[in-house]
Design an enzyme around this catalytic site. Sequence first.
Site, short mmCIF file in Angstrom:
data_model
loop_
_atom_site.label_atom_id
_atom_site.label_comp_id
_atom_site.label_asym_id
_atom_site.label_seq_id
_atom_site.Cartn_x
_atom_site.Cartn_y
_atom_site.Cartn_z
N ARG A 183 -4.88 11.75 102.95
CA ARG A 183 -4.66 12.21 104.33
C ARG A 183 -3.67 13.38 104.34
NH1 ARG A 183 -3.15 7.86 108.65
NH2 ARG A 183 -3.59 9.63 110.02
N CYS A 237 4.79 10.35 109.67
CA CYS A 237 3.55 9.74 109.16
C CYS A 237 2.44 10.09 110.14
CB CYS A 237 3.74 8.23 108.99
SG CYS A 237 4.29 7.37 110.49
#
Length: 278
Positions: A183, A237
């Site tokens: 990611r 995040c």
Amino acid sequence: MAIGPLVSSDWLLDCLGQRELVVVDCRWALGSPGAGRNAWEEAHIPGAHFLDVDEDLSGPPGSGSGGRHPLPSAEAFAAAAASAGIGADSAVVAYDEAGEGGAARLWWLLRHFGHEDAAVLDGGLKGWREAGGPLDGVPPRPWQSGEPFVPRERGDDVASADELGSRLEDGALALVDARAAPRYRGEVEPIDPVAGHIPGASNIPFASLAPDGRYLAGDELRARLDPGDGRELVAYCGSGVTAATLVLGAEAAGLQARLYPGSWSDWCARGLPVASGD
């Protein structure tokens, strides 16, 4: 009872049942609303209350600090804390299954709102079971000892999108992305509409600091997290939940770190610069 940021299963076994100790189950599963509460209802550490990441430990999406899990307001968090029996003098131990981020989120929020006497159960519920810790499905007593918890929100432990956007070329800033490497590199993005990462950010996947829910030793955490040269550590995040693991790891290593609460979900929604690859 001064504790934190981590306690062991053995410590909790010895202290379970003490009046000032409040244990909170923070299990959750991204994309599965209600999964954590269902698991708590089935079995939990005796006396443990439950707080839900989506409902109790976050504000409505798009509010406050933005992103998918905005910070709750002080008033909303105080109400959630009271519902879990947390008072001004409580020592709070949060746990999840094995380091998925819910427990670190509650630990960080308590600290953000001025309650320092808090810790995360190292190894989570998985480690508790392995240590022979008991479980039951009995709802805890709805009482709160002593004075109520009154939030005193800090401002020195967060970073905003505006600040980070103005400091992308600032060598004094060490921005760290806590998501899994694919990611971060922009190879996959299962949740947010844009793939990639904030320019200049390095990658320390949160799970690498607490494999199987058990945090690395302090010197190992320092070796991974210390940016050196007096640089300022800021973690983010996807939506501000799992990055709290990096802030907790920094605390355990004797380092200071701030959190960007909105994280990638807020950053990409604002149309800010995106990088990909390593």
